[in-house]
Structures are given as C-alpha cells and as structure tokens.
Design an enzyme around this catalytic site. Structure first.
Site, PDB file in Angstrom:
ATOM      1  CE  LYS A  52      23.603 110.433 -33.798  1.00 13.08           C
ATOM      2  NZ  LYS A  52      23.190 110.335 -35.185  1.00 13.08           N
ATOM      3  CD  GLN A  96      21.443 107.978 -37.219  1.00 10.42           C
ATOM      4  OE1 GLN A  96      21.396 108.612 -36.171  1.00 10.42           O
ATOM      5  NE2 GLN A  96      22.556 107.874 -37.935  1.00 10.42           N
ATOM      6  CG  ASP A 119      22.547 116.043 -37.552  1.00  7.88           C
ATOM      7  OD1 ASP A 119      23.592 116.041 -36.872  1.00  7.88           O
ATOM      8  OD2 ASP A 119      22.206 115.100 -38.292  1.00  7.88           O
TER       9      ASP A 119
END
Ligand code: NAP
Length: 285
Positions: A52, A96, A119
């Site tokens: 990322k 995460q 997300d």
C-alpha cells in the site's frame, strides 16, 4: 478463453490515478494523503502494508505508516484514529486487518471518520452503496468491477452468482453487480446444491477462502469466472478458490491467481484516497 490480466489493468489504472493526483490542486495540506495503521507484526500484514505504501509512492499520494505494538490497547489505537480523523493532511485512513484478538476490531472501524474510510468498511459507506449512492467502495469488489469493465464484459441482464457473503467482499460485490442490472444470487456455506446454482450463472465470482473449491462441473460453458480467493494449495503454493486448471477451458474469461483480482485491491485503495480527497475539498459531490 481469455485470461483477465489484473496486473495489466492495475498498471493502466495506476497510470490514470497518477494523472488524477498530478491534476489535484496543491494546498497547504499537500496532495492526497493516506495513513495506514498497523498493529503488531503479522508478516502477511506487513507485506500488504508495504504494498500500500509503495502504491502511494507510485502514484504521488503522500503516505504515513503508523506502527503500534502488538499489545497496544483499544484506547491507544482509538486515540491514534481520533488524531488522524482530525488531521487535515490525512484524507484516507486504513486500519490493517486483522488486528490482534484483544482489540475490538468492529468498534475501531466504526471510529474512522466515514469521509476518510478509504476501505469502505464503515456502515455509513456501506449504507451509501446499498442505497445507490456509492462513495468509497470496498476496494476488492471495486477492483472486480474495474476488471469486468476493462474487458467490456456485459453485466446487465446477466445471471451473476457471488459465492461468499463477507462484508468486505461478497456482499458489496453482489450490490455492485445488482446496481449494474445483473440478476444476482448470493451463495454461502449453507447454500444447498451450490453447484446447481453456479452452473446456471453467466458470471461466477468466488470469495470464500477455500483452495480450488470451484470445479469444472460447477460452471457452465462460456461463463465468466472471477476468483477472489487467496489460498495455499497442498504444496503451499498460492492459488485461488477456483480449480483453475480444470475450470479455465470452459470459461469465456477467467482471472488467474496470482495476477487477477489481487493487484486491483491496492489500486482501488489509491483511487479511493483520491476520491476521499476530492470529496473533502468539495471537488466532487
Ligand atoms: P470471509 O470473511 O472468511 O468469508 C468467507 C465467506 O465464504 C463466508 O460468507 C462463508 O459463508 C463463505 N463460505 C465458506 N465456505 C464456503 C463453502 N464451502 N461454500 C460456500 N460458501 C462458503 O472471507 P473474505 O474476507 O470474503 O475472503 C474470501 C477470500 O478472498 C479469501 O481467500 C481471502 O484471502 C480472499 N481475499 C482476497 C483479496 C484480494 O485482494 N485478492 C481481498 C480480500 C479477500 P458463511 O457466511 O455462511 O460462513
């Protein structure tokens, strides 16, 4: 049979995103910024986080990695999220997953400002998707749709079957296909005679986490097969939820693993970060 080349589509999409970033107005907070929070030292998570951060550098997005120890408390992680929520230089926040077991993951995800939820995990973003006003779409399903569109695969009026109903992949993917006027069926672990359902589908998407689960007799001739799975086979080699060797010859299109859906996930995270920036700056509605 055509192989859907996720690496190629990701590369082209990232070039496009780099152009979008270059065209953003520069203000005192700089260009779009993504903050990634990593709690603990899970090796797989470290790889995902590195991808990322590298992806951000590739397209010109500023990135910050916040590493917290594996024994960080709920309050410590929550405090970090709160400070990122308040930081105008941070346009996107990604926690995460999974976080260590002692933490309340759902509560932490709910704390992320929905406007920065790149997300697409927050129920506000899910609600927008469900009510036909998608804003920040969960990255993996978003990437699947990009792949289908890149190859001009017709969706409207098609029978689409999504196997798997997770909040992050199966459910939002089903909704995105429905928005594009597919007739959508969602299957899960309690579905009876799953092969009979999938073998009627024009488009089969599998996201269940079971190596080589989808076999040739579960797919109709000429189907489009999208394999979201990231599994290990009996030799420890990376494979998908589809038994590629036997299913591929029956398909019109199929995604390989690796090199199919995988490269799209980080790419769409980058796209969402640009989108979040644009929404926060009033450049998009
Ligand atoms: P998840 O949260 O574990 O959900 C799995 C889903 O599969 C559940 O809905 C479950 O049904 C269903 N399922 C499990 N066994 C089944 C069976 N035998 N028949 C039918 N349905 C079954 O998984 P996820 O997060 O969606 O991930 C799925 C896979 O995609 C994993 O391999 C993961 O590594 C991969 N993935 C890849 C990417 C990428 O970037 N390529 C991103 C995310 C995930 P129930 O609801 O009934 O339990």
């Amino acid at each position: 049979m055509q192989i859907i080349d996720g690496k190629l589509v990701a590369k082209l999409t990232r070039e496009d995103i780099a152009g979008q970033v270059a065209a953003l107005p520069q203000d005192e907070c700089g260009k779009a910024g993504l903050a990634v929070i990593l709690v603990g030292d899970d090796p797989a998570s470290q790889v995902y986080v590195r991808n990322k951060i590298n992806g951000c550098a590739e397209v010109g997005i500023e990135s910050t990695l916040i590493k917290l120890p594996a024994d960080a408390t709920q309050e410590e992680v929550a405090g970090k999220i709160a400070s990122l929520n308040a930081d105008p230089a941070v346009n996107g926040i990604l926690l995460q997953l999974p976080v260590p077991k002692h933490l309340d993951e759902a509560a932490l995800l709910r704390m992320i400002d929905p406007a920065k939820d790149v997300d697409g995990c927050h129920y506000v973003q899910k609600g927008k998707l469900w009510t036909g006003e998608p804003e920040l779409i969960p990255c993996t399903p978003y990437g699947v749709m990009r792949l289908l569109d890149h190859y001009d695969i017709p969706i409207e009026g098609k029978n689409a079957v999504v196997v798997g109903r997770s909040n992050l992949v199966g459910k939002p993917l089903a909704q995105l296909l429905l928005d594009r006027n597919a007739t959508v069926t969602i299957c899960h672990s309690r579905t009876k005679d799953l092969g009979a359902v999938t073998s009627r589908a024009d488009i089969v998407c599998v996201a269940i986490g079971k190596a080589k689960f989808l076999k040739a007799d579960m797919v109709k001739e000429g189907a489009v097969v999208i394999d979201v799975g990231m599994d290990r086979d009996e030799n420890g080699k990376l494979c998908g939820d589809v038994d590629y060797a036997e299913v591929a010859p029956k398909c019109s299109y199929i995604t390989p693993v690796p090199g199919g859906v995988g490269p799209m996930t980080v790419t769409m995270l980058l796209q969402n970060t640009v989108k979040a920036y644009r929404l926060q700056k009033g450049l998009d509605k």
